[in-house]
Scaffold this motif. Structure first.
Motif, PDB file in Angstrom:
ATOM      1  N   PRO A 128      27.635 -25.044  11.732  1.00 14.87           N
ATOM      2  CA  PRO A 128      26.599 -25.434  12.683  1.00 14.87           C
ATOM      3  C   PRO A 128      26.343 -26.936  12.715  1.00 14.87           C
ATOM      4  O   PRO A 128      26.912 -27.708  11.939  1.00 14.87           O
ATOM      5  CB  PRO A 128      25.368 -24.706  12.124  1.00 14.87           C
ATOM      6  N   THR A 129      25.471 -27.335  13.625  1.00 13.65           N
ATOM      7  CA  THR A 129      24.916 -28.683  13.643  1.00 13.65           C
ATOM      8  C   THR A 129      23.529 -28.610  13.010  1.00 13.65           C
ATOM      9  O   THR A 129      22.681 -27.822  13.435  1.00 13.65           O
ATOM     10  CB  THR A 129      24.818 -29.231  15.073  1.00 13.65           C
ATOM     11  N   VAL A 130      23.320 -29.434  11.992  1.00 13.32           N
ATOM     12  CA  VAL A 130      22.092 -29.391  11.199  1.00 13.32           C
ATOM     13  C   VAL A 130      21.374 -30.736  11.300  1.00 13.32           C
ATOM     14  O   VAL A 130      21.988 -31.794  11.105  1.00 13.32           O
ATOM     15  CB  VAL A 130      22.406 -29.085   9.716  1.00 13.32           C
ATOM     16  N   TYR A 131      20.091 -30.679  11.612  1.00 10.35           N
ATOM     17  CA  TYR A 131      19.249 -31.868  11.625  1.00 10.35           C
ATOM     18  C   TYR A 131      18.293 -31.810  10.450  1.00 10.35           C
ATOM     19  O   TYR A 131      17.509 -30.866  10.330  1.00 10.35           O
ATOM     20  CB  TYR A 131      18.463 -31.946  12.938  1.00 10.35           C
ATOM     21  N   TYR A 132      18.360 -32.802   9.579  1.00 10.91           N
ATOM     22  CA  TYR A 132      17.363 -32.964   8.521  1.00 10.91           C
ATOM     23  C   TYR A 132      16.529 -34.183   8.867  1.00 10.91           C
ATOM     24  O   TYR A 132      17.048 -35.302   8.922  1.00 10.91           O
ATOM     25  CB  TYR A 132      18.022 -33.133   7.158  1.00 10.91           C
ATOM     26  N   MET A 156      12.713 -29.435   8.437  1.00 13.34           N
ATOM     27  CA  MET A 156      11.636 -30.392   8.673  1.00 13.34           C
ATOM     28  C   MET A 156      10.425 -30.127   7.788  1.00 13.34           C
ATOM     29  O   MET A 156      10.168 -28.984   7.400  1.00 13.34           O
ATOM     30  CB  MET A 156      11.193 -30.321  10.133  1.00 13.34           C
ATOM     31  N   PRO A 157       9.627 -31.166   7.509  1.00 14.37           N
ATOM     32  CA  PRO A 157       8.412 -30.987   6.717  1.00 14.37           C
ATOM     33  C   PRO A 157       7.290 -30.367   7.542  1.00 14.37           C
ATOM     34  O   PRO A 157       7.196 -30.582   8.750  1.00 14.37           O
ATOM     35  CB  PRO A 157       8.054 -32.416   6.308  1.00 14.37           C
ATOM     36  N   ILE A 158       6.415 -29.627   6.838  1.00 15.42           N
ATOM     37  CA  ILE A 158       5.214 -29.083   7.494  1.00 15.42           C
ATOM     38  C   ILE A 158       3.958 -29.350   6.660  1.00 15.42           C
ATOM     39  O   ILE A 158       2.880 -28.849   6.974  1.00 15.42           O
ATOM     40  CB  ILE A 158       5.332 -27.568   7.753  1.00 15.42           C
ATOM     41  N   LYS A 179      17.669 -23.997  17.442  1.00 15.18           N
ATOM     42  CA  LYS A 179      17.764 -22.530  17.429  1.00 15.18           C
ATOM     43  C   LYS A 179      16.987 -21.927  16.257  1.00 15.18           C
ATOM     44  O   LYS A 179      16.463 -20.819  16.364  1.00 15.18           O
ATOM     45  CB  LYS A 179      19.236 -22.114  17.362  1.00 15.18           C
ATOM     46  N   HIS A 180      16.943 -22.656  15.152  1.00 16.85           N
ATOM     47  CA  HIS A 180      16.234 -22.180  13.962  1.00 16.85           C
ATOM     48  C   HIS A 180      15.550 -23.373  13.290  1.00 16.85           C
ATOM     49  O   HIS A 180      16.064 -24.497  13.341  1.00 16.85           O
ATOM     50  CB  HIS A 180      17.196 -21.540  12.956  1.00 16.85           C
ATOM     51  N   VAL A 181      14.425 -23.111  12.645  1.00 11.95           N
ATOM     52  CA  VAL A 181      13.703 -24.139  11.899  1.00 11.95           C
ATOM     53  C   VAL A 181      13.529 -23.670  10.458  1.00 11.95           C
ATOM     54  O   VAL A 181      13.128 -22.529  10.213  1.00 11.95           O
ATOM     55  CB  VAL A 181      12.318 -24.421  12.529  1.00 11.95           C
ATOM     56  N   ILE A 182      13.834 -24.550   9.523  1.00 12.53           N
ATOM     57  CA  ILE A 182      13.614 -24.280   8.100  1.00 12.53           C
ATOM     58  C   ILE A 182      12.578 -25.281   7.602  1.00 12.53           C
ATOM     59  O   ILE A 182      12.849 -26.490   7.562  1.00 12.53           O
ATOM     60  CB  ILE A 182      14.908 -24.405   7.287  1.00 12.53           C
ATOM     61  N   PRO A 183      11.387 -24.823   7.231  1.00 17.27           N
ATOM     62  CA  PRO A 183      10.354 -25.758   6.764  1.00 17.27           C
ATOM     63  C   PRO A 183      10.510 -26.103   5.289  1.00 17.27           C
ATOM     64  O   PRO A 183      11.000 -25.296   4.483  1.00 17.27           O
ATOM     65  CB  PRO A 183       9.060 -24.978   7.002  1.00 17.27           C
ATOM     66  N   ILE A 212      11.918 -18.933   6.492  1.00 14.95           N
ATOM     67  CA  ILE A 212      11.258 -19.400   5.271  1.00 14.95           C
ATOM     68  C   ILE A 212      12.194 -19.147   4.087  1.00 14.95           C
ATOM     69  O   ILE A 212      12.603 -18.015   3.845  1.00 14.95           O
ATOM     70  CB  ILE A 212       9.920 -18.674   5.056  1.00 14.95           C
ATOM     71  N   VAL A 213      12.523 -20.208   3.394  1.00 15.92           N
ATOM     72  CA  VAL A 213      13.408 -20.112   2.228  1.00 15.92           C
ATOM     73  C   VAL A 213      12.611 -20.578   1.012  1.00 15.92           C
ATOM     74  O   VAL A 213      12.104 -21.707   0.986  1.00 15.92           O
ATOM     75  CB  VAL A 213      14.671 -20.971   2.400  1.00 15.92           C
ATOM     76  N   LYS A 214      12.489 -19.735   0.026  1.00 12.26           N
ATOM     77  CA  LYS A 214      11.741 -20.068  -1.174  1.00 12.26           C
ATOM     78  C   LYS A 214      12.629 -20.835  -2.159  1.00 12.26           C
ATOM     79  O   LYS A 214      13.857 -20.715  -2.121  1.00 12.26           O
ATOM     80  CB  LYS A 214      11.203 -18.800  -1.824  1.00 12.26           C
ATOM     81  N   PRO A 215      12.011 -21.646  -3.029  1.00 10.25           N
ATOM     82  CA  PRO A 215      12.817 -22.371  -4.014  1.00 10.25           C
ATOM     83  C   PRO A 215      13.719 -21.447  -4.812  1.00 10.25           C
ATOM     84  O   PRO A 215      13.293 -20.419  -5.325  1.00 10.25           O
ATOM     85  CB  PRO A 215      11.755 -23.022  -4.912  1.00 10.25           C
TER      86      PRO A 215
END
Length: 221
Positions: A128-132, A156-158, A179-183, A212-215
């Motif tokens: 994929p293409t990933v934006y951090y 991205m930060p929240i 398409k998807h967001v990972i906070p 949502i991905v946990k540590p």
């Protein structure tokens, strides 16, 4: 391709051939899912030099020999024993074995004298293409990123206070057409406490998919 969240704003992307480590703050991080001396990577990408992002970068780079990707002012903070660098600046890009890395602006402070913060847009050859975004406020040029790049995942930060909060992060996701967001960058300390499930529900109401991905958890990208 796998994404592993290591806590706060540190994560790893494993292509199956290369491991990219982002903003390795592990020592002193109550969320850290791994100790710094156990991390293996071929690349270290740094958004800026605040302690909760630069963290263990010098030690990991010295031990692993990983290529450090950062702006020159951040690179200047490394010890003389570290020598494997890819200096970059805003708007620039370089071609790696795994794909293309473009350095883009972030609105924040840097933690290195004369330096500026940044984000990364990575177009993986086989993925994929990933934006951090790195640590950032909401800014209008995110709309331009959404026009120029077909972003699959926006990381991205929240947390608010030091960065975007949930409301601005939702606007950012709309601007980016992700398409998807990972906070990330939340709940490490009380000042950035957030309910990620509330953020996910608010995003779903706008047709935005939040993962949502946990540590310590790993997901497939």
């Amino acid at each position: 391709m796998k994404y592993t969240f290591l806590g706060h704003a540190c994560f790893k992307i494993d292509t199956g051939n290369e491991r990219l480590l982002f903003d390795p703050f592990l020592t002193g991080n109550s969320q850290a899912a791994v100790k710094a001396d156990k991390v293996r990577c071929e690349y270290i990408l740094l958004s800026h030099a605040h302690g909760d992002h630069f963290g263990d970068a010098n030690e990991i780079a010295l031990r692993t020999g990983a290529l450090v990707v950062a702006i020159p002012e951040v690179i200047s903070l490394f010890s003389d024993s570290v020598s494997n660098f890819q200096p970059m600046n805003l708007g620039g890009q370089f071609k790696a074995d795994f794909g293309t890395v473009k350095m883009v602006q972030a609105w924040h402070s840097c933690g290195a004298a004369g330096g500026i913060p940044c984000g990364f847009i990575i177009k993986f050859n086989e993925g994929p293409t990933v934006y951090y975004s790195g640590d950032t406020a909401l800014f209008g040029d995110m709309k331009l990123f959404g026009e120029l790049f077909d972003i699959d995942y926006a990381i991205m930060p929240i947390g608010d206070n030091y960065t975007m909060g949930p409301e601005d992060a939702l606007l950012a996701a709309e601007f980016l057409k992700a398409k998807h967001v990972i906070p990330l960058h939340y709940n490490t300390w009380p000042v950035i406490a957030q309910n990620a499930e509330d953020f996910k529900k608010a995003a779903a109401a706008k047709g935005i998919d939040v993962i949502i991905v946990k540590p310590g958890e790993t997901i497939e990208l």
